[in-house]
Design a protein around this motif. Structure first.
Motif, PDB file in Angstrom:
ATOM      1  N   ARG A 149     -15.012  66.489  46.156  1.00 29.20           N
ATOM      2  CA  ARG A 149     -13.605  66.691  46.976  1.00 29.20           C
ATOM      3  C   ARG A 149     -12.690  65.661  46.337  1.00 29.20           C
ATOM      4  NH1 ARG A 149     -15.011  67.739  52.938  1.00 29.20           N
ATOM      5  NH2 ARG A 149     -12.737  68.359  52.698  1.00 29.20           N
TER       6      ARG A 149
ATOM      7  N   CYS B 214     -10.651  62.470  47.500  1.00 27.20           N
ATOM      8  CA  CYS B 214     -10.848  61.568  49.334  1.00 27.20           C
ATOM      9  C   CYS B 214      -9.165  62.468  50.254  1.00 27.20           C
ATOM     10  CB  CYS B 214     -10.209  60.268  48.597  1.00 27.20           C
ATOM     11  SG  CYS B 214      -9.802  58.764  49.739  1.00 27.20           S
ATOM     12  N   LYS B 215     -10.093  61.840  51.080  1.00 26.06           N
ATOM     13  CA  LYS B 215      -9.096  62.434  51.869  1.00 26.06           C
ATOM     14  C   LYS B 215      -7.372  61.882  52.042  1.00 26.06           C
ATOM     15  CE  LYS B 215      -8.572  63.349  56.730  1.00 26.06           C
ATOM     16  NZ  LYS B 215      -9.597  63.829  58.522  1.00 26.06           N
ATOM     17  N   ASN B 216      -7.249  60.802  51.278  1.00 24.47           N
ATOM     18  CA  ASN B 216      -6.056  59.754  51.612  1.00 24.47           C
ATOM     19  C   ASN B 216      -5.007  60.876  49.830  1.00 24.47           C
ATOM     20  OD1 ASN B 216      -6.070  58.519  53.184  1.00 24.47           O
ATOM     21  ND2 ASN B 216      -7.341  57.081  52.434  1.00 24.47           N
ATOM     22  N   TRP B 217      -6.483  61.223  49.317  1.00 25.59           N
ATOM     23  CA  TRP B 217      -4.950  62.172  47.698  1.00 25.59           C
ATOM     24  C   TRP B 217      -4.468  62.871  48.321  1.00 25.59           C
ATOM     25  CZ3 TRP B 217      -5.748  67.689  46.381  1.00 25.59           C
ATOM     26  CH2 TRP B 217      -5.166  67.960  45.892  1.00 25.59           C
ATOM     27  N   GLU B 218      -4.467  63.674  49.505  1.00 27.99           N
ATOM     28  CA  GLU B 218      -3.420  63.945  50.618  1.00 27.99           C
ATOM     29  C   GLU B 218      -2.512  64.368  50.799  1.00 27.99           C
ATOM     30  OE1 GLU B 218      -5.384  66.360  53.613  1.00 27.99           O
ATOM     31  OE2 GLU B 218      -6.968  67.098  52.738  1.00 27.99           O
TER      32      GLU B 218
ATOM     33  N   ASP C  67     -15.406  62.631  53.371  1.00 29.88           N
ATOM     34  CA  ASP C  67     -13.798  62.757  53.802  1.00 29.88           C
ATOM     35  C   ASP C  67     -12.918  61.575  52.769  1.00 29.88           C
ATOM     36  OD1 ASP C  67     -14.267  64.775  55.627  1.00 29.88           O
ATOM     37  OD2 ASP C  67     -14.410  62.870  57.427  1.00 29.88           O
ATOM     38  N   PHE C  68     -13.741  59.942  52.549  1.00 25.23           N
ATOM     39  CA  PHE C  68     -13.111  59.046  51.930  1.00 25.23           C
ATOM     40  C   PHE C  68     -13.881  58.481  50.670  1.00 25.23           C
ATOM     41  CE2 PHE C  68     -11.083  59.007  56.365  1.00 25.23           C
ATOM     42  CZ  PHE C  68     -10.095  59.275  56.192  1.00 25.23           C
TER      43      PHE C  68
ATOM     44  N   CYS D 188     -11.749  54.110  49.370  1.00 18.09           N
ATOM     45  CA  CYS D 188     -10.985  54.146  50.869  1.00 18.09           C
ATOM     46  C   CYS D 188     -11.738  53.964  52.481  1.00 18.09           C
ATOM     47  CB  CYS D 188     -10.327  55.332  50.762  1.00 18.09           C
ATOM     48  SG  CYS D 188      -9.418  55.501  49.440  1.00 18.09           S
ATOM     49  N   ARG D 189     -12.997  54.530  51.758  1.00 16.25           N
ATOM     50  CA  ARG D 189     -14.142  54.669  53.654  1.00 16.25           C
ATOM     51  C   ARG D 189     -14.404  52.487  53.731  1.00 16.25           C
ATOM     52  NH1 ARG D 189     -19.542  55.330  50.072  1.00 16.25           N
ATOM     53  NH2 ARG D 189     -17.785  57.446  49.752  1.00 16.25           N
TER      54      ARG D 189
END
Length: 351
Positions: free
Chosen positions: A57, A59-63, A76-77, A81-82
């Motif tokens: 997946r 990283c959530k910050n990709w969005e 999630d990260f 980023c975590r």
């Protein structure tokens, strides 16, 4: 940094790319492999070509256009980023842009930490990042490190703001990535020197860190030192042994990462009255400080002259004296010992 290619069409790409301009594939970085890879969507996952069709997946910050690293399903990260604890208000477009640039610099920092094999996770004193913005309310935020928490002001990603700070403080060099490398130096002083039983050796080379830090900094700014002399890498390094170590650590990261880039690009030099010189070793694994410094000095001389040919200031406006090289040797020894310990721990855990 090493060179990267799209694993679909072999187009040359850079570390920050999110899409290949030639074949159109999305791109992601695999930190465990230190590779950029083309990815294709499959359901709620992405298939990464560089890992034998492994499922990942983003990283959530990709969005938020703030990261291009991949992570395992269920996370999630990403690895970098975590470690974020605080980010600015992203509803403000200017803050979002500054945060995105800040994240780019942080990922380059983490690339180096992974390449060096340094410990990143520490339950006793976790590595934490607070990215803060100057909202104009209350006191201005300041950058620094304290007990594992690194605070970075996102305004440092703004070229005009950063240049203003550089001129006001009489600095020859100031970059956002440089701030990350300096502050992580403080973090690893705690981890490798304080907690690693190297205090006595540190004091022999850098001085006694027990002198009052606040008083030392106040004195430094009052004296307005601009010439560091032969024993220090920068004027700021003269302020206190902690800052001397952090500056030395930052410049070590500057040097090994830039030399790796030169090596990856096949850069070779022909210094005066010498045979052709190339980066024929892995800078991140170099143990001989003399080889590292000599090769760097030749490369720095070349790129400084290239910059001057374009009407730009020197890329690396610093002098590496024998005393500074001795400090680099201390940092190299710390890093190499730590990397071996981390590797041994990983090997034991695997069994």
């Amino acid at each position: 940094m090493k060179s990267f290619h799209c694993t679909s069409c072999w187009q040359t790409i850079v570390f920050e790319n999110t899409r290949c301009e030639k074949c159109g594939h999305h791109l992601g970085f695999l930190p465990e492999r230190l590779e950029m890879t083309a990815v294709e969507p499959r359901g709620d996952h992405w298939i990464a070509a560089a890992s034998g069709d492994g499922r990942y997946r983003f990283c959530k910050n990709w969005e938020l256009h703030g990261c291009n690293w991949l992570t395992e399903p269920g996370e999630d990260f990403c690895l970098a980023c975590r470690h974020n604890r605080t980010i600015p208000d992203l509803s403000d477009p200017r803050c979002q842009l500054m945060w995105q640039k800040t994240e780019q610099a942080k990922r380059r920092l983490f690339y180096s930490l992974i390449r060096l094999g340094l410990p990143i996770e520490n339950p006793q004193e976790p590595l934490v990042f607070d990215f803060v913005a100057d909202t104009g309310a209350g006191s201005k935020p300041t950058m620094g490190h304290s007990n594992g928490v690194i605070t970075i002001t996102v305004e440092e990603s703004d070229d005009a703001t950063r240049e203003g700070h550089r001129n006001a403080m009489g600095e020859p060099y100031r970059t956002l990535l440089g701030h990350f490398r300096h502050e992580i130096g403080h973090y690893y002083w705690d981890r490798l020197v304080r907690d690693g039983d190297h205090i006595d050796a540190f004091r022999e080379i850098f001085g006694d860190e027990r002198i009052d830090y606040t008083t030392a900094l106040k004195s430094h700014y009052e004296r307005k030192i601009t010439d560091p002399g032969e024993g220090f890498i920068s004027a700021y390094a003269t302020s206190h042994p902690w800052e001397d170590f952090a500056e030395t650590f930052a410049h070590y990261l500057h040097i090994v990462d830039t030399l790796e880039t030169a090596r990856a690009m096949g850069v070779s030099l022909r210094p005066f009255n010498r045979m052709e010189l190339a980066v024929a070793f892995d800078p991140y694994r170099a143990v001989d400080v003399n080889d590292l410094v000599e090769t760097w000095l030749h490369l720095a001389f070349a790129v400084n002259n290239l910059n001057r040919s374009m009407g730009q200031p020197d890329l690396y406006p610093f002098v590496l004296s024998p005393k500074v090289a001795q400090k680099f040797a201390f940092v190299i020894k710390l890093v190499q010992e730590s990397a071996r310990a981390v590797h041994q721990e990983s090997a034991c855990a695997a069994h």
